[in-house]
Scaffold this active site. Structure first.
Site, PDB file in Angstrom:
ATOM      1  N   HIS A  50       8.989  10.459  18.614  1.00 37.71           N
ATOM      2  CA  HIS A  50       9.350  11.743  19.214  1.00 37.71           C
ATOM      3  C   HIS A  50      10.867  11.964  19.252  1.00 37.71           C
ATOM      4  O   HIS A  50      11.342  12.871  19.913  1.00 37.71           O
ATOM      5  CB  HIS A  50       8.769  11.866  20.617  1.00 37.71           C
ATOM      6  CG  HIS A  50       7.278  11.738  20.644  1.00 37.71           C
ATOM      7  ND1 HIS A  50       6.451  12.571  19.925  1.00 37.71           N
ATOM      8  CD2 HIS A  50       6.460  10.880  21.300  1.00 37.71           C
ATOM      9  CE1 HIS A  50       5.190  12.213  20.129  1.00 37.71           C
ATOM     10  NE2 HIS A  50       5.168  11.184  20.960  1.00 37.71           N
ATOM     11  N   PRO A 100      11.950  18.773  33.845  1.00 39.29           N
ATOM     12  CA  PRO A 100      13.290  18.560  34.413  1.00 39.29           C
ATOM     13  C   PRO A 100      13.767  19.807  35.157  1.00 39.29           C
ATOM     14  O   PRO A 100      13.688  20.911  34.640  1.00 39.29           O
ATOM     15  CB  PRO A 100      14.162  18.305  33.181  1.00 39.29           C
ATOM     16  CG  PRO A 100      13.215  17.916  32.090  1.00 39.29           C
ATOM     17  CD  PRO A 100      11.934  18.609  32.394  1.00 39.29           C
ATOM     18  N   GLU A 101      14.221  19.621  36.374  1.00 40.00           N
ATOM     19  CA  GLU A 101      14.741  20.737  37.164  1.00 40.00           C
ATOM     20  C   GLU A 101      16.269  20.756  37.040  1.00 40.00           C
ATOM     21  O   GLU A 101      16.862  19.863  36.444  1.00 40.00           O
ATOM     22  CB  GLU A 101      14.323  20.560  38.631  1.00 40.00           C
ATOM     23  CG  GLU A 101      12.826  20.626  38.858  1.00 40.00           C
ATOM     24  CD  GLU A 101      12.319  22.055  38.971  1.00 40.00           C
ATOM     25  OE1 GLU A 101      13.130  22.998  39.097  1.00 40.00           O
ATOM     26  OE2 GLU A 101      11.083  22.234  38.926  1.00 40.00           O
ATOM     27  N   ARG A 129       6.363  16.531  23.972  1.00 43.96           N
ATOM     28  CA  ARG A 129       5.547  17.755  24.021  1.00 43.96           C
ATOM     29  C   ARG A 129       6.202  18.926  23.295  1.00 43.96           C
ATOM     30  O   ARG A 129       5.572  19.938  23.075  1.00 43.96           O
ATOM     31  CB  ARG A 129       5.245  18.113  25.477  1.00 43.96           C
ATOM     32  CG  ARG A 129       4.408  17.039  26.153  1.00 43.96           C
ATOM     33  CD  ARG A 129       4.079  17.384  27.578  1.00 43.96           C
ATOM     34  NE  ARG A 129       3.219  18.549  27.678  1.00 43.96           N
ATOM     35  CZ  ARG A 129       2.865  19.119  28.824  1.00 43.96           C
ATOM     36  NH1 ARG A 129       3.322  18.634  29.954  1.00 43.96           N
ATOM     37  NH2 ARG A 129       2.088  20.169  28.844  1.00 43.96           N
ATOM     38  N   LYS A 132      13.093  44.494  50.984  1.00 43.52           N
ATOM     39  CA  LYS A 132      12.039  43.874  50.169  1.00 43.52           C
ATOM     40  C   LYS A 132      10.902  43.330  51.026  1.00 43.52           C
ATOM     41  O   LYS A 132      11.138  42.556  51.947  1.00 43.52           O
ATOM     42  CB  LYS A 132      12.615  42.729  49.330  1.00 43.52           C
ATOM     43  CG  LYS A 132      13.026  43.183  47.947  1.00 43.52           C
ATOM     44  CD  LYS A 132      13.179  42.016  46.996  1.00 43.52           C
ATOM     45  CE  LYS A 132      13.686  42.533  45.645  1.00 43.52           C
ATOM     46  NZ  LYS A 132      14.462  41.552  44.922  1.00 43.52           N
TER      47      LYS A 132
END
Ligand code: ZN
Length: 296
Positions: free
Chosen positions: A104, A2-3, A126, A169
């Site tokens: 789960h 998930p973002e 997981r 940078k």
């Protein structure tokens, strides 16, 4: 995984059920997820009223009466669903299918919202997700949060801020944007999308977006706009998948983002008149998808 937009969508999906409700009991089905639960976690949160849900980077924060905050991270495969009676609702859209197997279900929050009992269930096949307890008054110094940069959708993220971080940078722009100390929660997918949308090469040195006096060049303003736009679009899409889901027949409404460049190696660039082909390179161990023709 998930973002940030999915976590934001999950927060928005859970908020109407959780905010203001009494957390009657937290039921832990095992002693740990990725990490052990804090000692007395269930006892500390049970019997408290939930004041508010919020998000910082990819952390979901559940503020409780008394000043404790449950900090939850979905890891790779974590998801929440709401059960009131027999109709499950799973807020948030995910690129990959979420876990469905009840074996789960690791955490169950039993809530009383005033108009009845509901259960908010955390499922994580997981078990890379985790939950921790923090105090609201010291949360900024918490190990999860103290080194985080600005939110990609927050007002503090602007071209002047990035110019100060990028000046001088030589680090590739892609890598610089993934640095969580600069922007918090902007993951690999949305960095690729924002670079494509702003027409900037992932390989160019971050410092090339800053002029000799340390001021942002025009391209850096465009990049900030693109970052905001890709996140806002994804949140909007996640929100629509949530609405679709609630109206649907109970099957889980998985949501596939319509990415412009991510995961599209070998396919045509979607910019009108570009004619380029999406390429994949590896930077700092992560896949970068970009169009070598229109991203300079
Ligand atoms: Zn292109």
């Amino acid at each position: 995984m998930p973002e940030l937009p999915e976590v934001e969508t999950v927060k928005r999906g859970l908020a109407p059920t959780m905010e203001g409700a009494l957390l009657v009991r937290a039921e832990l089905r095992r002693p740990d997820l990725r990490f052990p639960f804090p000692e007395n976690f269930a006892a500390a949160v049970s019997g408290r009223r939930i004041l508010a849900l919020s998000r910082r980077a990819k952390y979901l924060m559940i503020d409780l009466e008394g000043g404790d905050v449950i900090v939850a991270h979905l890891g790779m495969s974590g998801s929440f669903r709401i059960e009131a009676g027999t109709q499950p609702v799973a807020p948030g859209g995910f690129h990959h299918p979420r876990g469905k197997d009840e074996k789960h279900d690791h955490v169950i929050f039993h809530l009383d919202g005033g108009s009845g009992q509901t259960r908010v269930i955390y499922n994580d096949p997981r078990r890379f997700g985790f939950m921790d307890l923090a105090r609201r008054d010291t949360i900024a110094e918490h190990a999860f949060f103290r080194d985080l940069g600005e939110e990609p959708t927050g007002n503090a993220l602007d071209a002047v801020y990035l110019a100060a971080r990028f000046a001088g940078k030589s680090q590739p722009l892609k890598t610089a944007l993934l640095d969580q100390r600069t922007i918090a929660g902007l993951g690999n997918i949305y960095v690729c999308e924002a670079l494509w949308r702003s027409g900037l090469s992932p390989n160019r040195a971050a410092g090339t977006l800053v002029d000799k006096r340390g001021r942002p060049k025009r391209a850096l303003f465009a990049l900030v706009e693109a970052i905001r736009a890709v996140i806002a679009d994804a949140i909007a899409a996640g929100g629509s998948s949530l609405r679709d889901h609630i109206q649907a027949d109970g099957s889980l409404g998985y949501f596939q983002h319509a990415f412009s460049v991510y995961d599209r190696e070998g396919e045509a660039c979607r910019k009108p008149d570009c004619g380029g082909t999406v390429a994949r390179i590896v930077q700092a161990g992560r896949s970068t998808f970009h169009c070598p023709r229109c991203q300079k």
